[in-house]
Design an enzyme around this catalytic site. Structure first.
Site, PDB file in Angstrom:
ATOM      1  NE  ARG A  54       4.151   0.502 -14.828  1.00  0.00           N
ATOM      2  CZ  ARG A  54       4.377   0.296 -13.554  1.00  0.00           C
ATOM      3  NH1 ARG A  54       5.490  -0.284 -13.157  1.00  0.00           N
ATOM      4  NH2 ARG A  54       3.496   0.636 -12.631  1.00  0.00           N
ATOM      5  CD  GLU A  70     -10.461  -1.868  -5.752  1.00  0.00           C
ATOM      6  OE1 GLU A  70      -9.646  -1.888  -4.815  1.00  0.00           O
ATOM      7  OE2 GLU A  70     -10.123  -1.907  -6.938  1.00  0.00           O
ATOM      8  CE  LYS A 110      -5.608   1.531 -10.935  1.00  0.00           C
ATOM      9  NZ  LYS A 110      -4.819   1.435  -9.736  1.00  0.00           N
TER      10      LYS A 110
HETATM   11  P1  ADP Z   1      -1.757   2.129  -8.426  1.00  0.00           P
HETATM   12  O1  ADP Z   1      -2.271   1.898  -9.807  1.00  0.00           O
HETATM   13  O2  ADP Z   1      -1.597   3.557  -8.105  1.00  0.00           O
HETATM   14  O3  ADP Z   1      -0.567   1.276  -8.132  1.00  0.00           O
HETATM   15  P2  ADP Z   1      -3.292   0.238  -6.871  1.00  0.00           P
HETATM   16  O4  ADP Z   1      -4.701  -0.087  -7.213  1.00  0.00           O
HETATM   17  O5  ADP Z   1      -2.259  -0.771  -7.283  1.00  0.00           O
HETATM   18  O6  ADP Z   1      -2.942   1.652  -7.475  1.00  0.00           O
HETATM   19  O7  ADP Z   1      -3.163   0.492  -5.316  1.00  0.00           O
HETATM   20  C1  ADP Z   1      -1.981   1.033  -4.743  1.00  0.00           C
HETATM   21  C2  ADP Z   1      -1.972   0.800  -3.235  1.00  0.00           C
HETATM   22  O8  ADP Z   1      -3.165   1.370  -2.639  1.00  0.00           O
HETATM   23  C3  ADP Z   1      -1.997  -0.662  -2.802  1.00  0.00           C
HETATM   24  O9  ADP Z   1      -0.703  -1.234  -2.771  1.00  0.00           O
HETATM   25  C4  ADP Z   1      -2.613  -0.566  -1.434  1.00  0.00           C
HETATM   26  O10 ADP Z   1      -1.681  -0.168  -0.466  1.00  0.00           O
HETATM   27  C5  ADP Z   1      -3.643   0.546  -1.599  1.00  0.00           C
HETATM   28  N1  ADP Z   1      -4.975   0.002  -1.979  1.00  0.00           N
HETATM   29  C6  ADP Z   1      -5.519   0.004  -3.208  1.00  0.00           C
HETATM   30  N2  ADP Z   1      -6.750  -0.558  -3.207  1.00  0.00           N
HETATM   31  C7  ADP Z   1      -7.003  -0.925  -1.936  1.00  0.00           C
HETATM   32  C8  ADP Z   1      -8.129  -1.549  -1.267  1.00  0.00           C
HETATM   33  N3  ADP Z   1      -9.223  -1.912  -1.916  1.00  0.00           N
HETATM   34  N4  ADP Z   1      -8.012  -1.772   0.075  1.00  0.00           N
HETATM   35  C9  ADP Z   1      -6.903  -1.416   0.738  1.00  0.00           C
HETATM   36  N5  ADP Z   1      -5.835  -0.827   0.183  1.00  0.00           N
HETATM   37  C10 ADP Z   1      -5.860  -0.572  -1.142  1.00  0.00           C
END
Ligand code: ADP
Ligand code: ADP
Ligand code: MG
Length: 480
Positions: A294, A202, A115
């Site tokens: 994917r 983040e 990431k």
């Molecule tokens: P994964 O790889 O597990 O899918 P993500 O980075 O896509 O992880 O994040 C999954 C979920 O976590 C998002 O859909 C959101 O609900 C929450 N999330 C992730 N990062 C943030 C952020 N910076 N602020 C608020 N919610 C977040």
């Protein structure tokens, strides 16, 4: 020319891929490990290769899966989602063995699976993202970095595993004390889950919507998008319900998000199908989150509103075909929703209900209804895999019609044996904010009334269960 394609997955996605392979006139080869002996994907495929006793380790064994593909003389491998799908070593092993990996190149998977690296690539391309750190340094230095970041941006802050996925490896931190305590815990969890203990921070986007874009790119530089999906309805950062397109009324904003996704794909030399995920805040600012390299669980909703078979397209592009359509040919029509019908108990924190036998299975049908499942009446759900039983995808002309249809389908659905998410979804379709398209990722926490329902069977359910019981007794007279 007809070729053999090995499907390196199980469950509903294996069936989904096998169907596409067979429709194209190719030969589908399944793989399985012992807990899946009774699984439908083995029967649906043209051939099947047993990998080992498992559980889980053989589906994750790169050498065994590649050897299976070589043994049957496969030309290509489709990884589905989960398991080895986003493992760059698997993609590389396929490439090295002369197998076509149906997905992006291994180095692209490697970069985007990290990431922090993905954020760097996107920052260079001018794509908006929330403030964040690089990988935190080891030990006390990393903790000091984290506290300095918190000083500058304030809480809440997300502590994320650099190699995380599937909603795991994400913690929301509210204060310095929690930060200090959480970093070592997050590291050891990340090491155990992803074999990588790197973490980063983040800034939290408050009450965001999760909006993502389906992209498709061929090997010759052409990239198109298939519009947006809203995946805000989640539990534990994992999606439950997905909607296409996003219900936001601002079409110009949605277009901008889609164009940004195409730029993200170009910036990362992306090929094949992928998903660019964004968070959208209350003021309608959007931020890049990650790219999933994917096919996604929720690809069905994009297929329903575009008419494009994404898995068919994935296979054709991987085999070297050009995209036969351009952005101007992609038209979004109506609405679609997918509900993940899981063997879980929503009233008990969505605890998985694996190990139970599906004693009754009666699914809905009719106009605008699509089912992607793999369980059948009498099927014992293996405990060792995820809890998804079937994806109910419903399409309609208007959002209102779509939700009406969804309610009808959920009412018609009878699954007995394990507890499922169906009664929870029946509450959801009658909830006014859902009906108005007014929800963000905090929806489940802010709507506790969704978790109040009777666990008594309806008269229809009782009758269906009784009939199933009678059949079972007739077929198994010595069963106790
Ligand atoms: P994964 O790889 O597990 O899918 P993500 O980075 O896509 O992880 O994040 C999954 C979920 O976590 C998002 O859909 C959101 O609900 C929450 N999330 C992730 N990062 C943030 C952020 N910076 N602020 C608020 N919610 C977040
Ligand atoms: P075919 O096999 O019929 O030649 P493809 O398999 O190449 O078509 O197309 C892959 C997917 O793209 C299919 O789901 C198809 O419906 C879709 N598609 C094909 N042509 C167009 C077009 N002109 N506009 C939009 N979608 C298209
Ligand atoms: Mg994600």
């Amino acid at each position: 020319m007809s070729v053999k394609i090995l499907v390196a997955n199980r469950g509903e996605i294996a069936l989904r891929i096998i169907r596409a392979v067979q429709e194209l006139g190719h030969t589908a080869v399944a793989v399985f490990e012992t807990p899946d002996n009774d699984a439908l994907h083995i029967r649906a495929a043209d051939e099947a290769v047993w990998l080992g006793d498992g559980p889980r380790c053989d589906y994750l064994n790169i050498d065994k899966v590649v050897a299976a593909a070589q043994k049957v003389g496969a030309t290509a491998v489709h990884p589905g989602y989960g398991f080895l799908a986003e493992n760059p070593k698997f993609a590389k092993a396929c490439e090295d063995a002369g197998l076509i990996f149906i997905g992006p190149k291994s180095e692209v998977i490697e970069q985007l699976g990290n990431k922090v690296v993905a954020r760097e690539i996107m920052a260079k391309a001018g794509i908006p993202m929330v403030p964040g750190t690089e990988n935190l340094l080891a030990g006390d230095e990393g903790v000091a970095e984290a506290l300095a970041f918190a000083d500058r941006y304030g809480y809440p802050i997300m502590l994320k595993a650099t190699s995380g996925g599937g909603g795991r490896g994400i913690r929301r931190i509210e204060n310095n004390e929690e930060m200090v305590a959480s970093i070592p815990l997050a590291r050891s969890e990340a090491r155990a889950a992803f074999n990588d203990d790197r973490v980063y921070l983040e800034k939290v986007v408050l009450t965001p919507k999760h909006v993502e874009v389906q992209i498709i790119a061929d090997n010759y530089g052409k990239v198109v998008h298939l519009g947006t999906r809203d995946c805000s309805i989640q539990r534990r950062n994992q999606k439950l319900v997905e909607i296409a397109p996003s219900l936001i009324k601002d079409q110009a904003l949605l277009d901008k998000i889609c164009e940004t996704a195409v730029v993200a794909a170009q910036a990362s030399n992306y090929t094949n199908a992928g998903t660019v995920e964004f968070l959208l805040d209350k003021d309608m600012n959007f931020y890049f989150m990650e790219i999933n390299t994917r096919i996604q669980v929720e690809h069905t909703v994009s297929e329903m509103i575009t008419g494009i078979d994404i898995v068919r397209t994935q296979i054709k592009l991987a085999l070297g075909k050009k995209l036969v359509f351009g952005q101007e040919d992609v038209h979004l029509r109506g609405h679609a929703v997918e509900m993940r019908i899981n063997a879980e108990d929503p009233l008990n924190n969505f605890m998985p209900e694996g190990g139970k036998t599906v004693s009754v299975y009666r699914s809905p049908g009719g106009y605008g209804v699509r089912l992607d499942g793999f369980v059948y009446q009498g099927y014992k759900i293996p405990e060792v895999y995820d809890s998804l039983l079937v994806k109910l995808t419903v399409a309609g002309y208007s959002w209102n019609e779509t939700v009406d249809r969804l309610r009808r389908c959920l009412t018609n659905f009878v699954i007995a044996g394990p507890k499922t998410t169906i009664p929870f979804y029946l509450n959801l379709v009658d909830e006014p904010d859902f009906r108005n398209g007014d929800f963000d990722t905090s929806y489940l926490e802010t709507h506790p009334q969704l978790f109040t329902y009777s666990t008594e069977d309806s008269e229809v359910d009782k009758m269906a269960k009784l009939i199933a019981e009678i059949h079972y007794r007739q077929e198994n007279p010595y069963a106790i």
